[in-house]
Design an enzyme around this catalytic site. Sequence first.
Site, PDB file in Angstrom:
ATOM      1  CG  HIS A  95      -2.162   1.164   0.989  1.00 43.05           C
ATOM      2  ND1 HIS A  95      -0.985   2.409   1.639  1.00 43.05           N
ATOM      3  CD2 HIS A  95      -3.419   1.176   0.784  1.00 43.05           C
ATOM      4  CE1 HIS A  95      -2.672   3.210   1.138  1.00 43.05           C
ATOM      5  NE2 HIS A  95      -3.752   2.589   1.175  1.00 43.05           N
ATOM      6  CD  GLU A  97      -2.022   4.718   4.005  1.00 46.06           C
ATOM      7  OE1 GLU A  97      -2.494   3.742   4.717  1.00 46.06           O
ATOM      8  OE2 GLU A  97      -3.377   5.634   3.548  1.00 46.06           O
ATOM      9  CD  GLU A 167      -5.651   2.131  -2.590  1.00 44.84           C
ATOM     10  OE1 GLU A 167      -6.769   1.283  -2.192  1.00 44.84           O
ATOM     11  OE2 GLU A 167      -4.245   1.646  -2.101  1.00 44.84           O
ATOM     12  N   GLY A 173      -7.493   9.153   0.371  1.00 46.23           N
ATOM     13  CA  GLY A 173      -8.137  10.427   1.344  1.00 46.23           C
ATOM     14  C   GLY A 173      -7.774  11.326   1.154  1.00 46.23           C
TER      15      GLY A 173
HETATM   16  P1  PGA Z   1      -9.176   6.229   0.385  1.00 53.25           P
HETATM   17  O1  PGA Z   1      -8.200   5.249   0.635  1.00 53.25           O
HETATM   18  O2  PGA Z   1     -11.125   5.431  -0.569  1.00 53.25           O
HETATM   19  O3  PGA Z   1      -9.562   6.976   1.453  1.00 53.25           O
HETATM   20  O4  PGA Z   1      -9.026   7.120  -0.473  1.00 53.25           O
HETATM   21  C1  PGA Z   1      -8.181   3.572  -0.146  1.00 53.25           C
HETATM   22  C2  PGA Z   1      -7.199   3.327   0.202  1.00 53.25           C
HETATM   23  O5  PGA Z   1      -6.208   3.987   0.875  1.00 53.25           O
HETATM   24  O6  PGA Z   1      -7.153   1.621   0.640  1.00 53.25           O
END
Ligand code: PGA
Length: 255
Positions: A95, A97, A167, A173
């Site tokens: 991911h 993050e 993504e 977010g």
């Molecule tokens: P989000 O996050 O829907 O809050 O944009 C998606 C994700 O990080 O998988």
Amino acid sequence: MRRKIIAGNWKMNKTIVEAQALARAIKDKVGNVTAPVVLVCPPFTALTETAMLLKDSEIQLGGQNMHEAESGAFTGEISSEMLLTSGCAYVILGHSERREFFSESDKLVNAKTIKALEAGLIPIVCVGETLDQRESGDMKKVIEEQVTGSLDSLSESDMKKTVIAYEPVWAIGTGKTASPEQAEEVHVHIRTILAEKYGRETAEVVSILYGGSVKASNADGLFCKNNIDGALIGGASLKADEFSAVVNAMESAGG
Ligand code: PGA
């Protein structure tokens, strides 16, 4: 037909009791849905209780990360076996993050992906460009590097089991979603990369999810695109109504 998947990534949210309440509410609404696959990925501490609650439903469970080793001295880490025995069938890997805040490289994501497949977990491997990379015209190159690096040396049959999530970092977010056309363009690009490496037949069976501010109001537009096979949802997956509405949108689009 590619497997369609709606996955909720709860990230670092929900205590055990809160996770149970959310899982119960989602189960009430979409617990019987089989197409798309409905998947929730709670934090590690809530996996077991969530699994018990979802036992008599069709909803699947996933981890948000795992270590690439079998077991051993890796303080704070979670193994594939721990996820499996907590009821997980899936695991989110790489991911953005994790890549940004925990310095995960394509090489590491690749090692984790190989381990997950070996253990019998379905990896959901995330890729995506930053806003800077998109604006400087590097999006396609970045995606290609991430896809080939993260999926390096997978056999054809492992590739067929693997799920990819596109993504764009700038849409996570932030409330900004890629337009259906922008998302479809990248999904086609990913499928072309897979086709070059594994052939068209394999590329056509790999599910590619879109993630980045997906919610009920933008789901229909995304799901009518040919190469968007579902969604990985963060914020909106914490609200049972919103998450279930996205599941229903995928069902209407042909589950
Ligand atoms: P989000 O996050 O829907 O809050 O944009 C998606 C994700 O990080 O998988």
